[in-house]
Design an enzyme around this catalytic site. Structure first.
Site, short mmCIF file in Angstrom:
data_model
loop_
_atom_site.label_atom_id
_atom_site.label_comp_id
_atom_site.label_asym_id
_atom_site.label_seq_id
_atom_site.Cartn_x
_atom_site.Cartn_y
_atom_site.Cartn_z
N GLY A 269 0.83 -1.19 0.00
CA GLY A 269 0.00 0.00 0.00
C GLY A 269 0.86 1.24 0.00
O GLY A 269 2.09 1.18 0.12
N VAL A 270 0.21 2.40 -0.12
CA VAL A 270 0.93 3.66 -0.20
C VAL A 270 1.01 4.30 1.17
O VAL A 270 0.05 4.27 1.94
CB VAL A 270 0.23 4.62 -1.19
CG1 VAL A 270 0.93 5.97 -1.22
CG2 VAL A 270 0.20 4.01 -2.58
N GLY A 271 2.16 4.89 1.49
CA GLY A 271 2.29 5.61 2.75
C GLY A 271 3.67 5.45 3.34
O GLY A 271 4.53 4.73 2.82
N ASN A 272 3.88 6.11 4.46
CA ASN A 272 5.20 6.12 5.07
C ASN A 272 5.59 4.77 5.68
O ASN A 272 6.75 4.38 5.65
CB ASN A 272 5.27 7.22 6.13
CG ASN A 272 5.29 8.60 5.51
OD1 ASN A 272 6.10 8.88 4.64
ND2 ASN A 272 4.38 9.45 5.93
N GLU A 294 -0.20 -2.61 -6.98
CA GLU A 294 -0.94 -1.54 -7.67
C GLU A 294 -0.05 -0.35 -7.96
O GLU A 294 -0.13 0.26 -9.02
CB GLU A 294 -2.10 -1.05 -6.80
CG GLU A 294 -3.00 -2.13 -6.28
CD GLU A 294 -3.62 -1.71 -4.97
OE1 GLU A 294 -4.82 -1.39 -4.99
OE2 GLU A 294 -2.92 -1.71 -3.94
N ASN A 384 -10.16 7.66 3.04
CA ASN A 384 -9.89 7.61 1.60
C ASN A 384 -10.77 6.58 0.90
O ASN A 384 -11.52 6.89 0.01
CB ASN A 384 -8.41 7.30 1.34
CG ASN A 384 -7.49 8.35 1.93
OD1 ASN A 384 -7.83 9.52 1.97
ND2 ASN A 384 -6.32 7.93 2.39
N GLY A 388 -7.38 -1.09 -3.14
CA GLY A 388 -7.14 -2.47 -3.56
C GLY A 388 -6.76 -3.39 -2.43
O GLY A 388 -6.44 -4.57 -2.67
N LYS A 408 -3.53 10.23 17.20
CA LYS A 408 -3.90 11.50 17.87
C LYS A 408 -3.16 11.66 19.19
O LYS A 408 -3.75 11.90 20.25
CB LYS A 408 -5.42 11.56 18.10
CG LYS A 408 -6.25 11.62 16.82
CD LYS A 408 -6.03 12.91 16.06
CE LYS A 408 -6.91 12.99 14.83
NZ LYS A 408 -6.67 14.23 14.05
#
Length: 504
Positions: A269-272, A294, A384, A388, A408
């Site tokens: 997946g996308v992200g840090n 993807e 979001n 996928g 948080k």
């Protein structure tokens, strides 16, 4: 600008401005646009359309469209149209703050579905007709074939089904990208489907260009603008810990003979945090890795460059500005190692299972039994979308979910008694990882899962609270198989809404 990238003479007289092209789109239309995670989306026509919509609204007249894409796009598309109140319905994935705000205010209808379902659902007619397609390409060849740019997504379906087509030819995209794509035209609707002839993640089964009926093209717009991807934040200690736990687990599985020394095709997946995992793999000593995913992000380019990753299959990019420049500069190198496919192939459940992919995705929260919420804050507010992740979670060889144990500033626990929204059921989730540790849920019954999740993944600030809930649930629950205290199961979320903290 030159017209060297528009080589089909039949289309030269259809070159117009973005404003002229946007005039072909009428109120109430279903408009399908290119774009996947901020790459390969149209840059000019959506902005011109948003301006036109604002002008129409100033006259007191309605003007909205239904918007379909591959996945998330960028401010020039989702953001501009959302600000103009120009979107009546959005599908299938978004990440724009203005669009998200309108969705959560109930002013924009949003359909969140698995990315592998989009093309076939549109072919089935579930969303009605596609009136107009707006597609970015890097070039138009002499025969009218379209050379895709930095994403493929659902463009094949949009071009096949749209009544009208608007093409943006973006000269910012590297010319050398031609040849990187693999567009498969062998899919069919049930009951006439045939097996997809893809056995290895780097097999080529299609052609390098997109087909389109030239008679449907009503406008061609020349552009020269970059893809808009946000820079990745520096990898923090928390992300490094999460990556370290997962890589240690991979090595353990190799030692047990459950994974080969070069793992299995990776999906990220996308992200840090996923980017941190990719960075960790570069230092892990593992070699000969492959990817069927993807999106390619910065860390995957680095793995290809270092030789740790042999090749990658994807449908789009999510690169920082710096990585974008690296990609363009070294396009000849990457063209030999990256294959870009249509979204219906990159996310195809049968292919994910056939290849034995290892899914690595983020989550918002997970409950004691392994149900994962990856989309809705406090059960109601969309972030979001599922994207996928479900395609790879249910069908992959291993499904892993990664998240810090709190959010948080420690007010929210990512481990909760019951998730406030379910995207991935306990039946599909194998591995949970936080900075605290890793929970391997395979082969465990529900109550054993709960103990492993609490002991290994929960933050110490919430561990006693979780144990107290679970102990009382085991004693007082209506049933003992999957113990829950129904009056309390979602009380953590309500406490956060009421007080700003989940802490009791």
């Amino acid at each position: 600008m030159s017209v060297e990238r528009i080589l089909d003479p039949r289309l030269r007289d259809r070159i117009v401005s973005a404003e002229q092209a946007a005039a072909f789109i009428q109120p109430g239309e279903t408009v399908a646009m290119s774009g996947f995670t901020g790459s390969g989306y149209p840059k000019a026509v959506p902005l011109a359309l948003a301006q036109r919509i604002e002008q129409v609204h100033e006259q007191g007249l309605p003007f909205q469209i239904k918007l379909l894409t591959g996945a998330s796009t960028a401010p020039e598309l989702d953001g501009a149209l959302a600000k103009a109140d120009g979107i009546a319905m959005r599908m299938p994935f978004q990440s724009d703050p203005d669009a998200r705000k309108r969705i959560n205010e109930g002013k924009l209808d949003y359909i969140d579905i698995h990315l592998s379902h989009v093309a076939q659902h549109v072919w089935f007619g579930f969303y009605g007709d596609i009136d107009t397609a707006v597609i970015e390409v890097s070039a138009i060849r002499e025969d009218g074939a379209l050379v895709p740019s930095t994403s493929v997504g659902n463009n094949k379906t949009w071009l096949d089904l749209a009544k009208k087509v608007i093409i943006e030819v973006n000269e910012w995209q590297p010319e050398g990208i031609e040849g990187m794509h693999d567009i498969y035209y062998g899919t069919a609707l049930p009951p006439h489907r045939k097996p997809i002839p893809l056995i290895h993640a780097n097999d080529r089964i299609g052609q390098t260009t997109l087909n389109v009926d030239p008679d449907k093209i009503v406008a061609v717009v020349r552009t020269n603008g970059p893809d808009r991807n946000s820079p990745f934040k520096p990898i923090d200690d928390e992300s490094k810990l999460i990556a370290g736990h997962l890589i240690e687990f991979f090595k353990h599985e190799i030692g047990k003979g459950r994974l080969p020394p070069n793992l299995l095709p990776l999906q990220s997946g996308v992200g840090n945090i996923p980017n941190a995992v990719l960075a960790g793999l570069a230092e892990s000593g593992l070699r000969g890795l492959t990817s069927f995913t993807e999106v390619i992000q910065d860390g995957m380019l680095d793995l290809l460059k270092s030789g740790v990753l042999e090749y990658a299959s994807c449908t789009g990019f999510a690169l920082s500005p710096e990585a974008n420049e690296t990609f363009k500069r070294d396009i000849a190198f990457y063209r030999e190692r990256i294959i870009m496919r249509t979204q219906e192939i990159s996310n195809h459940p049968e292919l994910v299972r056939r290849l034995g992919c290892i899914g690595m995705n983020g989550m918002l929260e997970v409950d004691l039994y392994g149900n994962v919420n990856s989309t809705h804050v406090m059960g109601s507010r969309i972030m979001n979308g599922i994207g996928g992740s479900g395609d790879f979670t249910r069908n992959g060889f291993l499904s892993t979910f990664l998240s810090p144990s709190t959010a948080k500033n420690g007010a929210i626990s990512s481990i909760v008694p019951m998730v406030s929204h379910v995207d991935h059921t306990e039946h599909d989730v194998a591995i949970i990882v936080t900075e605290q540790g890793l929970a391997d849920l395979r082969g465990l019954p529900p109550r054993a899962r709960a103990r492993v999740v609490i002991d290994n993944c929960a933050h110490p600030d919430f561990r006693d609270q979780l144990n107290d809930y679970f102990d009382r649930a085991c004693r007082d629950s209506y049933g003992k198989h999957t113990p829950h205290l129904l009056p309390e199961a979602l009380s953590w979320h309500q406490r956060y809404i009421d007080t700003g903290s989940m802490k009791a």
